[in-house]
Design a protein around this motif. Structure first.
Motif, PDB file in Angstrom:
ATOM      1  N   GLN A   1      10.099  25.990  82.168  1.00  0.00           N
ATOM      2  CA  GLN A   1       9.479  25.398  83.345  1.00  0.00           C
ATOM      3  C   GLN A   1       9.921  23.949  83.480  1.00  0.00           C
ATOM      4  N   VAL A   2      10.316  23.580  84.671  1.00  0.00           N
ATOM      5  CA  VAL A   2      10.772  22.219  84.933  1.00  0.00           C
ATOM      6  C   VAL A   2       9.619  21.375  85.465  1.00  0.00           C
ATOM      7  N   GLN A   3       9.479  20.192  84.915  1.00  0.00           N
ATOM      8  CA  GLN A   3       8.537  19.208  85.471  1.00  0.00           C
ATOM      9  C   GLN A   3       9.353  18.069  86.068  1.00  0.00           C
ATOM     10  N   ALA A  24      13.652  14.864  85.411  1.00  0.00           N
ATOM     11  CA  ALA A  24      13.240  16.221  85.047  1.00  0.00           C
ATOM     12  C   ALA A  24      13.023  16.321  83.550  1.00  0.00           C
ATOM     13  N   ALA A  97      12.432  18.295  94.490  1.00  0.00           N
ATOM     14  CA  ALA A  97      12.164  19.681  94.147  1.00  0.00           C
ATOM     15  C   ALA A  97      13.466  20.384  93.799  1.00  0.00           C
ATOM     16  N   LYS A  98      13.322  21.520  93.156  1.00  0.00           N
ATOM     17  CA  LYS A  98      14.470  22.322  92.732  1.00  0.00           C
ATOM     18  C   LYS A  98      14.672  23.474  93.705  1.00  0.00           C
ATOM     19  N   ASP A 112      11.099  24.901  94.588  1.00  0.00           N
ATOM     20  CA  ASP A 112       9.930  24.960  93.731  1.00  0.00           C
ATOM     21  C   ASP A 112       9.947  23.777  92.774  1.00  0.00           C
ATOM     22  N   SER A 113       8.986  23.772  91.822  1.00  0.00           N
ATOM     23  CA  SER A 113       8.887  22.717  90.807  1.00  0.00           C
ATOM     24  C   SER A 113       8.722  21.349  91.438  1.00  0.00           C
ATOM     25  N   TRP A 114       7.886  21.230  92.423  1.00  0.00           N
ATOM     26  CA  TRP A 114       7.682  19.977  93.138  1.00  0.00           C
ATOM     27  C   TRP A 114       7.069  18.911  92.225  1.00  0.00           C
TER      28      TRP A 114
END
Length: 124
Positions: A1-3, A24, A97-98, A112-114
């Motif tokens: 999961q990316v933050q 990231a 975001a990604k 996603d991954s906002w």
């Protein structure tokens, strides 16, 4: 999961510049197209710029073309947005975001991954 964590926002006078960063963590983003969006009060979130995985292709909204530059540093796992000649209408919360599709994606649903966003205010 990316933050993703955005930073670099602030208050700037019209005509000024800011550089936003999107750092990231959790996993590498080097294989993914990335994008910047913004949302002004009472308005929908809108596309600003996007970049492909290696930085060779970049896309911009017409409203920022020629003034903003998106870039990325793969080694630092970070994406940037250099904003020059800022205008009051650029005032918004800026998000990175990604992309889950392509680097040409402009729809919110294609990302996603906002991050949590960073406030940019352009005012004299």
């Amino acid at each position: 999961q990316v933050q993703l964590v955005e930073s670099g926002g602030g208050l700037v006078q019209p005509g000024g510049s800011l550089r936003l960063s999107c750092a990231a963590s959790g996993r590498t983003i080097s294989n993914y197209p990335m994008g910047w969006f913004r949302q002004a009060p009472g308005k929908e979130r809108e596309f600003v710029a996007s970049i492909n995985w290696n930085g060779n292709y970049r896309y911009y909204a017409d409203s920022v073309k020629g003034r903003f530059t998106i870039s990325r540093d793969i080694a630092k796992n970070t994406v940037y947005l250099q904003m020059n000649s800022l205008k009051p209408e650029d005032t918004a919360v800026y998000y990175c975001a990604k992309s889950v599709t392509t680097s040409q994606a402009r729809g919110v649903e294609e990302y996603d991954s906002w991050g949590q966003g960073t406030q940019v205010t352009v005012s004299s």
